[in-house]
Motif scaffolding. Structure first.
Motif, PDB file in Angstrom:
ATOM      1  N   GLY A 214      35.546  35.115  44.451  1.00  0.00           N
ATOM      2  CA  GLY A 214      36.597  35.813  45.194  1.00  0.00           C
ATOM      3  C   GLY A 214      36.696  35.292  46.616  1.00  0.00           C
ATOM      4  O   GLY A 214      35.687  35.022  47.262  1.00  0.00           O
TER       5      GLY A 214
ATOM      6  N   GLU B 217      39.320  29.825  44.344  1.00  0.00           N
ATOM      7  CA  GLU B 217      40.248  30.912  43.992  1.00  0.00           C
ATOM      8  C   GLU B 217      41.611  30.632  44.616  1.00  0.00           C
ATOM      9  O   GLU B 217      42.657  30.788  43.968  1.00  0.00           O
ATOM     10  CB  GLU B 217      39.711  32.268  44.479  1.00  0.00           C
ATOM     11  CG  GLU B 217      40.519  33.448  43.950  1.00  0.00           C
ATOM     12  CD  GLU B 217      40.344  34.723  44.772  1.00  0.00           C
ATOM     13  OE1 GLU B 217      40.212  35.789  44.202  1.00  0.00           O
ATOM     14  OE2 GLU B 217      40.355  34.629  46.028  1.00  0.00           O
TER      15      GLU B 217
ATOM     16  N   ASN C  79      46.868  38.900  47.833  1.00  0.00           N
ATOM     17  CA  ASN C  79      47.343  39.227  46.476  1.00  0.00           C
ATOM     18  C   ASN C  79      48.747  38.645  46.337  1.00  0.00           C
ATOM     19  O   ASN C  79      49.548  38.701  47.277  1.00  0.00           O
ATOM     20  CB  ASN C  79      47.403  40.733  46.256  1.00  0.00           C
ATOM     21  CG  ASN C  79      46.038  41.415  46.321  1.00  0.00           C
ATOM     22  OD1 ASN C  79      45.062  40.921  45.761  1.00  0.00           O
ATOM     23  ND2 ASN C  79      45.973  42.552  47.012  1.00  0.00           N
TER      24      ASN C  79
ATOM     25  N   SER D 171      46.886  40.775  36.629  1.00  0.00           N
ATOM     26  CA  SER D 171      45.433  40.933  36.594  1.00  0.00           C
ATOM     27  C   SER D 171      44.852  40.097  37.739  1.00  0.00           C
ATOM     28  O   SER D 171      45.544  39.894  38.744  1.00  0.00           O
ATOM     29  CB  SER D 171      44.906  40.494  35.222  1.00  0.00           C
ATOM     30  OG  SER D 171      43.554  40.839  35.051  1.00  0.00           O
ATOM     31  N   HIS D 172      43.656  39.562  37.576  1.00  0.00           N
ATOM     32  CA  HIS D 172      43.006  38.832  38.684  1.00  0.00           C
ATOM     33  C   HIS D 172      42.779  37.368  38.326  1.00  0.00           C
ATOM     34  O   HIS D 172      42.765  37.004  37.150  1.00  0.00           O
ATOM     35  CB  HIS D 172      41.668  39.485  39.044  1.00  0.00           C
ATOM     36  CG  HIS D 172      40.690  39.530  37.901  1.00  0.00           C
ATOM     37  ND1 HIS D 172      39.683  38.606  37.742  1.00  0.00           N
ATOM     38  CD2 HIS D 172      40.564  40.383  36.843  1.00  0.00           C
ATOM     39  CE1 HIS D 172      38.986  38.890  36.650  1.00  0.00           C
ATOM     40  NE2 HIS D 172      39.498  39.956  36.086  1.00  0.00           N
TER      41      HIS D 172
ATOM     42  N   GLY E 215      40.723  38.014  33.219  1.00  0.00           N
ATOM     43  CA  GLY E 215      41.585  38.062  34.393  1.00  0.00           C
ATOM     44  C   GLY E 215      42.784  37.131  34.284  1.00  0.00           C
ATOM     45  O   GLY E 215      43.925  37.591  34.203  1.00  0.00           O
TER      46      GLY E 215
ATOM     47  N   PHE F 159      45.664  39.570  41.519  1.00  0.00           N
ATOM     48  CA  PHE F 159      44.786  40.185  42.522  1.00  0.00           C
ATOM     49  C   PHE F 159      43.633  39.251  42.896  1.00  0.00           C
ATOM     50  O   PHE F 159      43.202  38.430  42.104  1.00  0.00           O
ATOM     51  CB  PHE F 159      44.196  41.498  41.991  1.00  0.00           C
ATOM     52  CG  PHE F 159      45.213  42.591  41.866  1.00  0.00           C
ATOM     53  CD1 PHE F 159      45.824  43.113  42.997  1.00  0.00           C
ATOM     54  CD2 PHE F 159      45.564  43.098  40.620  1.00  0.00           C
ATOM     55  CE1 PHE F 159      46.770  44.127  42.884  1.00  0.00           C
ATOM     56  CE2 PHE F 159      46.501  44.105  40.493  1.00  0.00           C
ATOM     57  CZ  PHE F 159      47.105  44.622  41.632  1.00  0.00           C
ATOM     58  N   ARG F 160      43.129  39.440  44.120  1.00  0.00           N
ATOM     59  CA  ARG F 160      41.962  38.699  44.617  1.00  0.00           C
ATOM     60  C   ARG F 160      40.667  39.415  44.255  1.00  0.00           C
ATOM     61  O   ARG F 160      40.630  40.637  44.213  1.00  0.00           O
ATOM     62  CB  ARG F 160      42.027  38.602  46.147  1.00  0.00           C
ATOM     63  CG  ARG F 160      43.224  37.871  46.678  1.00  0.00           C
ATOM     64  CD  ARG F 160      42.932  36.405  46.835  1.00  0.00           C
ATOM     65  NE  ARG F 160      44.149  35.694  47.222  1.00  0.00           N
ATOM     66  CZ  ARG F 160      44.170  34.393  47.533  1.00  0.00           C
ATOM     67  NH1 ARG F 160      43.074  33.668  47.504  1.00  0.00           N
ATOM     68  NH2 ARG F 160      45.307  33.810  47.858  1.00  0.00           N
TER      69      ARG F 160
ATOM     70  N   GLU G  12      38.330  40.364  41.957  1.00  0.00           N
ATOM     71  CA  GLU G  12      38.084  41.552  41.127  1.00  0.00           C
ATOM     72  C   GLU G  12      36.607  41.647  40.736  1.00  0.00           C
ATOM     73  O   GLU G  12      36.047  42.728  40.668  1.00  0.00           O
ATOM     74  CB  GLU G  12      38.961  41.490  39.863  1.00  0.00           C
ATOM     75  CG  GLU G  12      38.921  42.746  39.012  1.00  0.00           C
ATOM     76  CD  GLU G  12      37.852  42.722  37.933  1.00  0.00           C
ATOM     77  OE1 GLU G  12      37.636  43.759  37.292  1.00  0.00           O
ATOM     78  OE2 GLU G  12      37.211  41.671  37.719  1.00  0.00           O
TER      79      GLU G  12
ATOM     80  N   CYS H 167      36.841  44.627  42.556  1.00  0.00           N
ATOM     81  CA  CYS H 167      38.248  45.009  42.737  1.00  0.00           C
ATOM     82  C   CYS H 167      38.674  45.029  44.211  1.00  0.00           C
ATOM     83  O   CYS H 167      39.385  45.953  44.642  1.00  0.00           O
ATOM     84  CB  CYS H 167      38.527  46.364  42.087  1.00  0.00           C
ATOM     85  SG  CYS H 167      38.243  46.390  40.320  1.00  0.00           S
TER      86      CYS H 167
ATOM     87  N   SER I 280      42.774  44.785  44.713  1.00  0.00           N
ATOM     88  CA  SER I 280      43.534  45.982  44.335  1.00  0.00           C
ATOM     89  C   SER I 280      43.126  47.180  45.187  1.00  0.00           C
ATOM     90  O   SER I 280      43.965  48.013  45.535  1.00  0.00           O
ATOM     91  CB  SER I 280      43.385  46.274  42.837  1.00  0.00           C
ATOM     92  OG  SER I 280      42.029  46.298  42.444  1.00  0.00           O
TER      93      SER I 280
ATOM     94  N   ASP J  86      41.163  46.120  37.590  1.00  0.00           N
ATOM     95  CA  ASP J  86      42.153  46.451  38.618  1.00  0.00           C
ATOM     96  C   ASP J  86      43.030  47.610  38.160  1.00  0.00           C
ATOM     97  O   ASP J  86      43.439  48.449  38.972  1.00  0.00           O
ATOM     98  CB  ASP J  86      43.032  45.231  38.915  1.00  0.00           C
ATOM     99  CG  ASP J  86      42.238  44.114  39.598  1.00  0.00           C
ATOM    100  OD1 ASP J  86      41.540  44.400  40.591  1.00  0.00           O
ATOM    101  OD2 ASP J  86      42.310  42.962  39.129  1.00  0.00           O
TER     102      ASP J  86
END
Ligand SMILES: [Zn+2]
Length: 419
Positions: free
Chosen positions: A28, A33, A58, A77-78, A90, A118-119, A121, A130, A133, A351
């Motif tokens: 993350g 990422e 995000n 999702s992530h 994800g 999302f970042r 998770e 998470c 989120s 999330d």
């Protein structure tokens, strides 16, 4: 949909090989990422979606509907993974969201449909899951931005290195979406064993994490008779066995995954043991029952071994029920498409659980995890046909959600499906 599922799989392969690791490793808020987000952004742009990022990075990719003021329909999702992770956890939900948006392009939609990524998770880098989120929903904990990874880099520094800024403490979910849907691999063996391609998630487990310490008395392994010891590891062993048996009598699960023994020498009686306990259950009363069991067992184990027990709770999240109207909508879509489906609870956090706890109508779909439910490992796999089925159910549901006015609760007839 099989063509779309194959294209989604090809994209997952591209994400899988990003970075140095031979397997997926996208920590993350890291450069890898970020690379994954850039790649996905490029795909979203070429699908004609309108791109925006929030403060922590995000990603939101919008297929604009007629009514810009109406609450939107979100799905996603992530994009981060655990080290040595697989292709699907994800990322499947994100590439699926893109496929759904591509399918719906050209349709006359009332509400905008938004693919969301999302970042962070997974949460292993900074110790809290998470992140993206929760930041969005204003659910970060005090001091969380000062948490550091193994190299001493804090969340705040990681955000600034990526050119992101500090999130406002109240989040920015003022304009709530009408619904959020997340497609994910099950990460367990239930659907594959039942031979069912589609899971509709009814709740996300609550999690309680504890740290326990047993303090006994160190001593010579040869000169102390068995009846005159205070063996901290013996206390821990009693607790672990008791906890396994107690959890087996409930619908919950309990795991001791960390154990440290002091002084940790073969010929010295252990004086101190520190261990973790991870308790999970789909219903709040079951989780409380497990917590109560743990406390009683710790005390009992300490008493019979002549040790002292100290128990502290490190993390607690309540079980989250997902939206009943969305469960009905998803099951109705599965029935109409003649897809076998099964309702189940998620044993992992997602999330979707965060977005649901922020008061958004939230639904989740699972596809089966092959290889015995393997997840968080490179062998993580699912069937391309199951992805195609899930895409069909998701597309139908999102299209309808984008075209209803008003409240979800009143707008759905009961499908009468199996529960
Ligand atoms: Zn995941």
């Amino acid at each position: 949909m099989v063509v779309a599922a194959k294209r989604a799989r090809g994209r997952l392969d591209q994400l899988f090989v990003l970075g140095e690791s031979p397997h997926a490793c996208r920590p993350g808020l890291s450069d890898v990422e970020e690379h994954a987000f850039s790649l996905v952004e490029r795909w979203m742009r070429s699908a004609g979606l309108e791109i925006s990022y929030d403060a922590v990075g995000n990603l939101f990719a919008r297929l604009l509907g007629r009514s810009r003021g109406s609450p939107e329909v979100w799905l996603g999702s992530h994009l981060d993974t655990v080290p040595g992770g697989g292709r699907f956890d994800g990322a499947l939900g994100v590439v699926a969201a893109l496929e759904v948006a591509e399918r719906l392009r050209g349709n006359d939609l009332g509400r905008s449909v938004v693919a969301v990524a999302f970042r962070d998770e997974e949460g292993w880098r900074f110790g809290r899951s998470c992140f993206g989120s929760r930041a969005l929903c204003g659910l970060l904990e005090r001091g969380e931005l000062d948490a550091a990874d193994a190299d001493g880099i804090t969340v705040r520094e990681a955000l600034s290195r990526l050119g992101r800024s500090e999130p406002p403490s109240h989040g920015w979910l003022e304009r709530r979406p009408a619904a959020f849907l997340e497609l994910h691999v099950e990460q367990g063996p239930v659907l594959a064993q039942a031979g069912v391609p589609l899971g509709i998630v009814n709740s996300i487990v609550g999690i309680s994490e504890f740290s326990l310490t047993f303090d006994g008395r160190a001593g010579h392994a040869g000169t102390n008779p068995m009846g005159r010891r205070a063996d901290a590891l013996s206390a821990a062993a009693n607790l672990i066995v008791g906890l396994q048996q107690a959890a087996a009598r409930t619908h919950g699960v309990a795991t001791v995954g960390q154990l440290s023994v002091s002084p940790g020498t073969s010929n010295v009686i252990p004086s101190r043991v520190v261990l973790s306990a991870d308790l999970r259950a789909a219903h709040a009363n079951e989780l409380r029952e497990l917590e109560q069991c743990l406390l009683e067992l710790a005390q009992e184990a300490a008493t019979v071994t002549g040790c002292e027990a100290h128990v502290s709770r490190r993390w607690h999240s309540e079980p989250t029920r997902l939206s009943a109207p969305l469960i009905q909508r998803l099951s109705r879509a599965a029935e109409e498409l003649e897809l076998p489906w099964q309702e189940l609870a998620s044993g992992a956090g997602h999330d979707a659980g965060i977005i649901a706890s922020a008061g958004v109508d939230t639904g989740m779909l699972f596809v089966p995890s092959l290889n015995g439910g393997a997840s968080h490992v490179p062998e993580e796999d699912t069937d391309t046909l199951a992805i195609a089925d899930a895409l069909a159910a998701l597309t139908l549901t999102v299209r309808r959600l984008a075209n209803i006015d008003g409240d979800l609760e009143t707008a759905v007839p009961n499908p009468g499906g199996k529960r």
